[in-house]
Design a protein around this motif. Structure first.
Motif: not given
Length: 189
Positions: A93-99, A160-164
């Motif tokens: 899971i790649v978690t995309v975090i907006a800054r 922003v999302g969890f990319i599975h």
């Protein structure tokens, strides 16, 4: 594969249908390098990644259960079981975090958030191009302050999302797509 064919063929593979293997270290680095080639007004790099794999997936599921019960002690057992297993299917899971820099006078916060969204979408496309299945999920955990704090989401940041990402165990389902003609208008001035 042409770029338009890649877009036409894009499918979300439900995370429950993803399994091993996931991307190896070289594939992951290539995927992340491609993902960051997103529009980025002002070259702010308004995003970062958090990887969740291995036993950390199970620990995150247990954290979701504890947090759900703290938020609502009457959470049904079936909902708790779903949360416990939520991150246990895809190997990565790649978690995309907006800054988001709200003080930036040249690049509105919305553009920064949209840039992070483009990075997440690039991960989906890149995973597909590498032969993997992927799904972009959020769910309540993406917005919960307890979960965010446990994942190291800081002030001015948001998930922003969890990319599975993993190998599809069955073909990705197709769904009815919108009629482009019904969405199209033309401004005449």
């Amino acid at each position: 594969m042409s770029a338009l064919k890649l877009l036409d063929d894009r499918r979300s593979v439900p995370s429950r249908q993803l399994g091993e293997p996931g991307p190896d270290a070289d594939q992951l680095q290539a995927l992340l390098r491609a993902a960051v080639r997103a529009p980025d007004h002002g070259k702010l790099v308004p995003w970062r990644f958090l990887l969740i794999h291995g036993d950390a997936r199970r620990r995150l599921g247990e954290l979701l259960v504890r947090t759900a019960l703290a938020n609502n002690p009457d959470t049904p057992p079936a909902a708790l079981d779903k949360d416990r297993e939520r991150f246990n299917f895809a190997p990565l899971i790649v978690t995309v975090i907006a800054r988001i820099d709200e003080t930036n006078s040249k690049v509105p916060a919305q553009e920064q958030l949209l840039s992070a969204g483009c990075v997440a979408y690039n991960l989906l496309l890149g995973a597909q191009q590498l032969g993997f299945g992927a799904q972009w999920l959020t769910g309540w955990a993406a917005y919960d302050p307890t979960i965010g704090a446990a994942l190291g989401v800081g002030a001015g940041e948001r998930i922003v999302g969890f990319i599975h990402i993993g190998t599809a165990r069955e073909p990705a389902p197709e769904r009815l797509r919108p009629d482009v003609a019904a969405l199209l208008s033309e401004w005449q001035g």
